[in-house]
Design a protein around this motif. Sequence first.
Motif, short mmCIF file in Angstrom:
data_model
loop_
_atom_site.label_atom_id
_atom_site.label_comp_id
_atom_site.label_asym_id
_atom_site.label_seq_id
_atom_site.Cartn_x
_atom_site.Cartn_y
_atom_site.Cartn_z
N PHE A 130 0.84 -1.20 0.00
CA PHE A 130 0.00 0.00 0.00
C PHE A 130 0.87 1.24 0.00
N ASN A 131 1.90 1.19 0.83
CA ASN A 131 2.83 2.29 0.94
C ASN A 131 3.44 2.64 -0.42
N GLU A 132 3.81 1.59 -1.18
CA GLU A 132 4.42 1.83 -2.48
C GLU A 132 3.44 2.47 -3.45
N LEU A 192 5.02 10.89 3.90
CA LEU A 192 5.69 10.34 5.08
C LEU A 192 5.12 8.97 5.41
N GLU A 193 5.99 8.13 5.98
CA GLU A 193 5.59 6.77 6.34
C GLU A 193 4.32 6.77 7.18
N ARG A 194 4.27 7.71 8.14
CA ARG A 194 3.15 7.73 9.09
C ARG A 194 1.87 8.18 8.40
N ASP A 195 2.01 9.20 7.54
CA ASP A 195 0.83 9.69 6.82
C ASP A 195 0.29 8.62 5.89
N ALA A 196 1.22 7.90 5.24
CA ALA A 196 0.81 6.82 4.34
C ALA A 196 0.03 5.77 5.13
N GLU A 198 3.82 -3.45 -13.35
CA GLU A 198 4.08 -2.82 -14.65
C GLU A 198 3.04 -1.74 -14.90
N ILE A 199 1.79 -2.04 -14.51
CA ILE A 199 0.72 -1.11 -14.81
C ILE A 199 0.82 0.16 -13.99
N ILE A 200 1.28 0.04 -12.73
CA ILE A 200 1.41 1.32 -12.01
C ILE A 200 2.74 1.99 -12.34
N GLY A 201 3.43 1.45 -13.35
CA GLY A 201 4.57 2.19 -13.88
C GLY A 201 5.87 1.94 -13.15
N ALA A 202 6.03 0.77 -12.49
CA ALA A 202 7.29 0.47 -11.83
C ALA A 202 8.37 0.22 -12.88
#
Lengths: 290, 277
Positions: A115-117, A127-131, B176-180
């Motif tokens: 999710f973070n990514e 920010l990690e916390r906001d994410a 790939e779809i989110i553009g990595a």
Amino acid sequence: MSDYLLDIRDLKLAFKNYAGLVEVLHGISLNIRRGEKVALVGESGSGKSVTARIILGLLQELSSARISGSVHFEGQDLEALALRTRLALRGTKISMIFQDPTSSLNPVYTIGVQFNEVLKRGNPGILERDAGTRAVSLLQDVSIPEPERVLASYPFQLSGGMNQRVMIAMALANEPSLLIADEPGTALDVTVQAQTLHLMRDLVERRGTSVLFISHNLGVVREFADRVYVIYKGRLVEHGETSELFHRPRHPYTRALMAAVPRITGGGIPEIAENSSGFTEPLIDHEVSP
Amino acid sequence: MRRTFSILLSNPLSVIGLILVGTVVFSALFADFIAPFPSHRGAVVDFSNFNQPPHWPNIFGTDLVGRDVFSRILYAYRISLMLGVVVLAIAVPIGVTVGLAAGYLGGWADFILMRLTDVFLSIPPLVLAMSVMGVLEPTLTNGMLAVTTMWWPWYARLVYNVTRSEAQEGYVLAAEIIGASRWHIMFREILPNCVPSIVTKMTLDLGFVILIASSLSFLGLGVQAPTPDLGSMVAEGGNYLPDSWWLTVFPSLAILIAVFGFNLLGDALRQILGSDQ
């Protein structure tokens, strides 16, 4: 033209192989307005998924693909955009949901990490916390109880329905203007599929997200979409408002497609001709010639 | 992690493997404290006590110049393990990168990289190592180099196969779809899914690297005297069989224990990590 979020015109696609060119799409034109839910319906191999991939620009990278026609997104010609700009659209302005939610999440990372990514993709400086707090609120939006526990879980620890909700939350996390749903939930059982579709419809309506809904399930399409395009062997055969098209299907293929749905009241599996000359009749557009 | 250990301990064979590997690693690390005659790893001569069968304090006997065989085996473990670790530390990253690139990028990258790997695999490993050692000087460094050149292709092939199947998974398409970037997909998405296979193979391979290194020094192409090495100890002692049996039997058993231990442990890991998927 500018009132369309997505405007595809005369899109043709062929794959080049040793035997020559294999034509997959024979010139399809479709459009989606802002906030509109449009369905693309057809049987397996009719060209639904490749259309989605062209919109995302995935097939353009393939050296064997021959593409012509134009795809305009938010008034810009995607072909004319620089590669970098086009790549930047993915995962931010355009996102996608797949058939099998469980395999779409990487089994070695927790939901939280993934999710973070996704959130970083939309806002690199987050920010990690906001994410974390944003992820929790997004999971609450898709009615996930105990979002903290889900964020700490691995995808294989969750049920298919849960993973599907997570996917929906991720797909909408960066507030895309277009969501492509490629047969969402086909891998799930019917009750779970119905729940997640309700959820998805509520969410996109609230946010005004446009949806391109790709499916072979007519029942789902009828409940979900505002407008329907029927595609057969790389050609659009019928297009119209959902209620109009379902009440008065005019193209032989659309009729056959509707007759093909088994009834819950019995009557056996319907007999459908494999091939009928009528299936290749030209496009019937309810909006142009009512 | 806790689950891994409980499964490991429930199987008697893997417990044996764990104990053997533990013993080997422990004796290599603490050779300075365990060895009764630490100075005997070098060129020490003690003709008053040479070629003696096992007795106290030389529990494995003494060699032809009066050095304690037990002490020398402990130091030989240190060399063998170091060699194994260094070889894998170089071979694995090379093999993994080649395999990932060939498996994910496909097309020409696949063709060129995997055919190159095939070329390396087609040369008999010991012959390749011997020719490298023959052309260069037979030193420990060149020995490692030689073994490394013949080891990375196996990792390339292993990772290539795993990558090919992982690349079909939905999460790769989603990335790939989110553009990595390709880099991100190869190393952040696919590689972690290859780790179980890589770790298993590495554990199995530590034993085999030790075996190959011993073979090389048995042939006189590995570690040179007076540095203790299991292979060269076996080779020297072989001339005095069966009378001075302790010169050959104990180093051979030492090789056996190390290779056997790493194999059992590797098999156990394969079962545990395999059942996860």
